[in-house]
Design a protein around this motif. Structure first.
Motif, PDB file in Angstrom:
ATOM      1  N   SER A  22       0.827  -1.206   0.000  1.00  0.00           N
ATOM      2  CA  SER A  22       0.000   0.000   0.000  1.00  0.00           C
ATOM      3  C   SER A  22       0.861   1.255   0.000  1.00  0.00           C
ATOM      4  CB  SER A  22      -0.932   0.012   1.204  1.00  0.00           C
ATOM      5  OG  SER A  22      -1.861  -1.041   1.114  1.00  0.00           O
ATOM      6  N   VAL A  23       1.948   1.233   0.757  1.00  0.00           N
ATOM      7  CA  VAL A  23       2.859   2.376   0.807  1.00  0.00           C
ATOM      8  C   VAL A  23       3.565   2.541  -0.537  1.00  0.00           C
ATOM      9  CG1 VAL A  23       4.989   3.235   1.846  1.00  0.00           C
ATOM     10  CG2 VAL A  23       3.189   2.295   3.294  1.00  0.00           C
ATOM     11  N   LEU A  24       4.058   1.431  -1.084  1.00  0.00           N
ATOM     12  CA  LEU A  24       4.806   1.492  -2.336  1.00  0.00           C
ATOM     13  C   LEU A  24       3.939   1.893  -3.528  1.00  0.00           C
ATOM     14  CD1 LEU A  24       6.991  -1.735  -2.018  1.00  0.00           C
ATOM     15  CD2 LEU A  24       7.775   0.637  -1.815  1.00  0.00           C
ATOM     16  N   LEU A  25       2.695   1.437  -3.537  1.00  0.00           N
ATOM     17  CA  LEU A  25       1.845   1.624  -4.716  1.00  0.00           C
ATOM     18  C   LEU A  25       0.756   2.671  -4.552  1.00  0.00           C
ATOM     19  CD1 LEU A  25       1.378  -2.148  -5.596  1.00  0.00           C
ATOM     20  CD2 LEU A  25       3.015  -0.534  -6.574  1.00  0.00           C
ATOM     21  N   GLY A  26       0.542   3.117  -3.330  1.00  0.00           N
ATOM     22  CA  GLY A  26      -0.550   4.036  -3.081  1.00  0.00           C
ATOM     23  C   GLY A  26      -0.141   5.486  -3.083  1.00  0.00           C
ATOM     24  N   ASP A  27      -1.115   6.318  -2.805  1.00  0.00           N
ATOM     25  CA  ASP A  27      -0.889   7.760  -2.763  1.00  0.00           C
ATOM     26  C   ASP A  27      -0.966   8.295  -1.339  1.00  0.00           C
ATOM     27  OD1 ASP A  27      -3.550   7.464  -2.268  1.00  0.00           O
ATOM     28  OD2 ASP A  27      -4.247   8.676  -3.940  1.00  0.00           O
ATOM     29  N   GLY A  28      -0.721   7.413  -0.378  1.00  0.00           N
ATOM     30  CA  GLY A  28      -0.731   7.827   1.012  1.00  0.00           C
ATOM     31  C   GLY A  28      -1.985   7.433   1.762  1.00  0.00           C
ATOM     32  N   GLY A  29      -3.057   7.145   1.049  1.00  0.00           N
ATOM     33  CA  GLY A  29      -4.291   6.731   1.683  1.00  0.00           C
ATOM     34  C   GLY A  29      -4.408   5.224   1.704  1.00  0.00           C
ATOM     35  N   PRO A  30      -5.441   4.720   2.361  1.00  0.00           N
ATOM     36  CA  PRO A  30      -5.628   3.269   2.393  1.00  0.00           C
ATOM     37  C   PRO A  30      -5.943   2.739   0.992  1.00  0.00           C
ATOM     38  CG  PRO A  30      -7.466   4.373   3.462  1.00  0.00           C
ATOM     39  CD  PRO A  30      -6.466   5.425   3.098  1.00  0.00           C
ATOM     40  N   MET A  31      -5.411   1.569   0.709  1.00  0.00           N
ATOM     41  CA  MET A  31      -5.618   0.940  -0.598  1.00  0.00           C
ATOM     42  C   MET A  31      -6.691  -0.133  -0.459  1.00  0.00           C
ATOM     43  SD  MET A  31      -3.268   2.212  -2.665  1.00  0.00           S
ATOM     44  CE  MET A  31      -3.075   1.001  -3.925  1.00  0.00           C
ATOM     45  N   PRO A  32      -7.587  -0.222  -1.421  1.00  0.00           N
ATOM     46  CA  PRO A  32      -8.553  -1.333  -1.375  1.00  0.00           C
ATOM     47  C   PRO A  32      -7.826  -2.654  -1.631  1.00  0.00           C
ATOM     48  CG  PRO A  32      -8.819  -0.053  -3.394  1.00  0.00           C
ATOM     49  CD  PRO A  32      -7.797   0.652  -2.558  1.00  0.00           C
ATOM     50  N   GLU A  33      -8.041  -3.639  -0.760  1.00  0.00           N
ATOM     51  CA  GLU A  33      -7.348  -4.915  -0.885  1.00  0.00           C
ATOM     52  C   GLU A  33      -7.728  -5.657  -2.159  1.00  0.00           C
ATOM     53  OE1 GLU A  33      -7.743  -7.240   2.662  1.00  0.00           O
ATOM     54  OE2 GLU A  33      -6.843  -5.689   3.903  1.00  0.00           O
ATOM     55  N   ASP A  34      -8.881  -5.299  -2.743  1.00  0.00           N
ATOM     56  CA  ASP A  34      -9.309  -5.996  -3.960  1.00  0.00           C
ATOM     57  C   ASP A  34      -8.799  -5.322  -5.234  1.00  0.00           C
ATOM     58  OD1 ASP A  34     -10.938  -3.772  -3.728  1.00  0.00           O
ATOM     59  OD2 ASP A  34     -12.758  -4.830  -4.336  1.00  0.00           O
ATOM     60  N   ALA A  35      -8.017  -4.244  -5.094  1.00  0.00           N
ATOM     61  CA  ALA A  35      -7.400  -3.615  -6.270  1.00  0.00           C
ATOM     62  C   ALA A  35      -6.350  -4.579  -6.807  1.00  0.00           C
ATOM     63  CB  ALA A  35      -6.752  -2.296  -5.888  1.00  0.00           C
ATOM     64  N   ASN A  36      -6.291  -4.713  -8.137  1.00  0.00           N
ATOM     65  CA  ASN A  36      -5.266  -5.613  -8.660  1.00  0.00           C
ATOM     66  C   ASN A  36      -4.000  -4.835  -9.004  1.00  0.00           C
ATOM     67  OD1 ASN A  36      -5.286  -4.814 -11.462  1.00  0.00           O
ATOM     68  ND2 ASN A  36      -7.135  -6.038 -11.751  1.00  0.00           N
ATOM     69  N   LEU A  37      -2.909  -5.567  -9.132  1.00  0.00           N
ATOM     70  CA  LEU A  37      -1.610  -4.943  -9.362  1.00  0.00           C
ATOM     71  C   LEU A  37      -1.586  -4.131 -10.645  1.00  0.00           C
ATOM     72  CD1 LEU A  37       0.743  -7.874  -8.258  1.00  0.00           C
ATOM     73  CD2 LEU A  37       0.172  -5.803  -6.971  1.00  0.00           C
ATOM     74  N   ALA A  38      -2.224  -4.635 -11.700  1.00  0.00           N
ATOM     75  CA  ALA A  38      -2.237  -3.919 -12.981  1.00  0.00           C
ATOM     76  C   ALA A  38      -2.900  -2.554 -12.847  1.00  0.00           C
ATOM     77  CB  ALA A  38      -2.936  -4.753 -14.047  1.00  0.00           C
ATOM     78  N   GLU A  39      -3.981  -2.472 -12.074  1.00  0.00           N
ATOM     79  CA  GLU A  39      -4.665  -1.198 -11.857  1.00  0.00           C
ATOM     80  C   GLU A  39      -3.762  -0.187 -11.140  1.00  0.00           C
ATOM     81  OE1 GLU A  39      -9.191  -2.979 -11.248  1.00  0.00           O
ATOM     82  OE2 GLU A  39      -7.963  -2.501  -9.499  1.00  0.00           O
ATOM     83  N   LEU A  40      -2.760  -0.700 -10.437  1.00  0.00           N
ATOM     84  CA  LEU A  40      -1.861   0.151  -9.663  1.00  0.00           C
ATOM     85  C   LEU A  40      -0.522   0.381 -10.367  1.00  0.00           C
ATOM     86  CD1 LEU A  40      -2.674  -1.470  -6.233  1.00  0.00           C
ATOM     87  CD2 LEU A  40      -3.533   0.708  -7.103  1.00  0.00           C
ATOM     88  N   GLY A  41      -0.450  -0.016 -11.633  1.00  0.00           N
ATOM     89  CA  GLY A  41       0.737   0.255 -12.429  1.00  0.00           C
ATOM     90  C   GLY A  41       1.744  -0.885 -12.514  1.00  0.00           C
ATOM     91  N   ILE A  42       1.474  -1.984 -11.843  1.00  0.00           N
ATOM     92  CA  ILE A  42       2.358  -3.159 -11.920  1.00  0.00           C
ATOM     93  C   ILE A  42       1.751  -4.082 -12.968  1.00  0.00           C
ATOM     94  CG2 ILE A  42       3.467  -5.024 -10.617  1.00  0.00           C
ATOM     95  CD1 ILE A  42       4.244  -2.197  -9.719  1.00  0.00           C
TER      96      ILE A  42
END
Length: 107
Positions: A22-42
């Motif tokens: 969440s820290v590495l891929l997020g913008d500082g806020g809580p990340m939804p656990e059901d978000a997939n890696l591709a949606e987050l740029g991985i």
């Protein structure tokens, strides 16, 4: 002080790894656990390897070689699934001990 290659990493369970992702891929806020890696740029293999390298570095994992682990990751995985897979890989590496790519243990 032991050499870096002889230090054991701290345990990283699924929840700790999820926080790190969440820290590495997020913008500082809580990340939804059901978000997939591709949606987050991985969304490709090099990005998966970079993410895995960051997790291994954070938890001080030295028993897995640099080319081990990321092949089980997939951009379609959710954060929760990826964190669980990474925790299992870290745990498996600690149980198996150093691989052929690591320095031999003293003794």
């Amino acid at each position: 002080m032991p050499a870096e290659t002889h230090q054991h990493g701290r345990l990283g369970d699924r929840d700790e790894i999820l926080v790190l992702l969440s820290v590495l891929l997020g913008d500082g806020g809580p990340m939804p656990e059901d978000a997939n890696l591709a949606e987050l740029g991985i969304d490709d293999e090099p990005a998966l390897w970079d993410l895995w390298a960051a997790v291994r570095e954070e938890f001080g994992e030295r028993s897995l070689g640099p080319d081990e682990g990321a092949e089980v990751l997939d951009p379609a995985m959710t954060l929760e699934t990826a964190a669980a897979a990474m925790a299992e890989l870290l745990d498996r590496g600690r149980v198996a001990g150093p691989g052929p790519s690591c320095w031999p243990w003293p003794g």
